[in-house]
Design a protein around this motif. Structure first.
Motif, PDB file in Angstrom:
ATOM      1  N   ARG A 273       0.796  -0.829  -0.027  1.00  0.00           N
ATOM      2  CA  ARG A 273       0.462   0.202  -0.347  1.00  0.00           C
ATOM      3  C   ARG A 273       1.017   0.852   0.541  1.00  0.00           C
ATOM      4  N   ASP A 286      -7.182  -4.177  -3.286  1.00  0.00           N
ATOM      5  CA  ASP A 286      -6.849  -3.754  -1.702  1.00  0.00           C
ATOM      6  C   ASP A 286      -8.465  -3.810  -2.008  1.00  0.00           C
ATOM      7  N   SER A 290      -9.180   0.927   1.628  1.00  0.00           N
ATOM      8  CA  SER A 290      -7.850   1.072   1.061  1.00  0.00           C
ATOM      9  C   SER A 290      -7.337   2.442   1.188  1.00  0.00           C
TER      10      SER A 290
END
Length: 480
Positions: A273, A286, A290
């Motif tokens: 991420r 994700d 997210s």
């Protein structure tokens, strides 16, 4: 739960390891997250402790703890635990009779097993609080037993986890639309690679649990008639179904074509991420949480975030199925002040908490409608609206037959996991993907049969037929 069986989780733990591990898992309470704690309260009994594992909600929960401490009249010590450590921290705290008064649900065991073992105290909620919750929030065997509430759902069950997030600035510069099909994604990744200025994609491939969840989601989106390898219609494990193989082969192709950011194979969730949030990577799969995670890493990237929902193989209409909302919050069975703990838990039903939860852009709030008026980025609002249309209620064996929980509680971890197999296949250590998936079917099926046999031998009225829902229909909410 992937780490502990019921026997391991509810059983003993070495006393010598207790203090050090709990300290390592929970750490010292931060000044922002503590408003007292320990040694007696200020007006409503003993002070209380609150643990959870929601990384994107730390600031909100630290503030909420301080506010509720004043309203309830007790000290509240708030502590965040990393998800990978939270389960074991709770196990060890239970062994020393030091469970936090309020804790988030990372235990992964059926509600009846937790109640029987003394982990949970009933949660007292006012009629006003119950009235604020969506109809059908509390389900027998999932969040309550014999009409008694033991768990409060605060997060929506109407969500999917393999969201296709992409960098809108890269999309504009390179020239592609948000992908809906596998071919759309391949074309976009190829275009980014040919452009040469950016890395096409990254994933948290080092986190086997996360990649397992995402492939489970992609398989269901592709038409798998069940969840986590288990078919709703027949009650049989079918990890070798074409939908699983197609989803895994897509990841394999992406990897083999060199479309993944170097290092992706070992990235944990924060690594992947964080690389994507830096702004030089096109795509990242994700969950809906997210944006909350990205904001904590690089708030500037929020303006570049875009999503096209979840992929289906040919761009078909997305259909996702999820069970009733599980408990988000528990009150410990050994709490010295369950009344105050229940008041704090009740505060999670308030509209202002649900709105704050929405604006954190982490896990979607139980009341999805509140997102429409919340201060969130447009892609998050779009995704929540998509959940309302695409996600349907699944059948659950413990709802139809509460005694099936006795078998579920006896399940033991199966290894290698689906995530392990995917990692091995992408890395070249696994060559016969279908063969490994068939072995996974056999391992899960054998474990379920053994758990049912043990539960039935102990007097539970349960059989493998309880897992069969021949009347289930894809794209409809299941009713019993």
């Amino acid at each position: 739960m992937s780490t502990f069986s019921r026997r391991h989780f509810l059983g003993g733990a070495g006393a010598l390891s207790l203090g050090g591990l709990v300290a390592a898992c929970s750490g010292s309470p931060s000044p922002e997250g503590s408003s007292g704690g320990g040694g007696g309260g200020t007006g409503a009994g003993a002070d209380i402790r609150w643990w959870d594992h929601f990384g994107g909600l730390q600031d909100l929960h630290a503030r909420w703890a301080a506010e509720q401490a004043e309203k309830v009249g007790v000290g509240i010590e708030y502590t965040y635990n990393e998800p990978s450590q939270a389960t074991e921290a709770l196990q060890l705290a239970n062994q020393s009779n030091q469970l936090p008064d309020i804790y988030s649900n990372v235990v992964g065991l059926p509600l009846p097993a937790l109640v029987e073992a003394g982990w949970l105290h009933p949660i007292e909620l006012s009629e006003e609080a119950i009235g604020r919750l969506p109809e059908g929030t509390f389900v027998e065997g999932i969040s309550m037993l014999d009409g008694v509430i033991y768990a409060l759902p605060a997060l929506s069950d109407r969500q999917y986890w393999a969201c296709t997030w992409y960098n809108s600035e890269i999309a504009d510069e390179v020239g592609f639309e948000g992908p809906k099909s596998y071919d759309d994604l391949r074309a976009a990744l190829r275009a980014i690679a040919d452009d040469g200025r950016y890395a096409p994609m990254t994933l948290a491939l080092g986190a086997s649990g996360r990649i397992r969840d995402q492939v489970d989601d992609l398989a269901q989106a592709g038409g798998f008639p069940g969840w986590q390898g288990l078919r709703y219609d027949t009650g049989e494990y079918n990890y070798d179904h074409d939908t699983y193989i197609n989803a895994i082969e897509l990841l394999k192709e992406i990897s083999d074509n060199g479309w993944l950011l170097p290092g992706t194979n070992s990235f944990q969730i924060p690594d992947a991420r964080g690389r994507w949030a830096a702004g030089n990577v096109g795509f990242f799969i994700d969950g809906p949480w997210s944006p909350g995670g990205v904001r904590a890493l690089n708030e500037e990237h929020l303006a570049r975030m875009a999503t096209s929902g979840e992929l289906t193989p040919e761009g078909e209409e997305l259909v996702i199925t999820r069970g009733a909302p599980g408990g988000t919050w528990f009150v410990a069975g050994n709490s010295a002040n369950p009344e105050a703990a229940s008041l704090v838990v009740e505060s999670f039903t308030q509209d202002d908490y649900q709105a704050a939860l929405a604006e954190a852009m982490d896990q979607p709030p139980l009341n999805l409608d509140i997102v429409a008026d919340a201060d969130v980025i447009e892609p998050y609002a779009w995704l929540i609206d998509d959940f309302k249309q695409r996600v349907f209620r699944a059948p659950q064996v413990q709802v139809r037959n509460i005694q099936a929980s006795e078998a579920l509680a006896l399940a033991t971890p199966v290894a290698p996991t689906l995530g392990d197999i995917i990692q091995g296949y992408l890395g070249g250590d696994v060559s016969d993907l279908k063969g490994e998936l068939v072995k996974l079917n056999d391992a899960f099926s054998s474990d379920l049969d053994s758990s049912i046999e043990q539960a039935a031998g102990a007097g539970a009225e349960v059989s493998r037929a309880d897992w069969e829902f021949s009347d289930w229909q894809r794209g409809q909410d299941y009713t019993y």
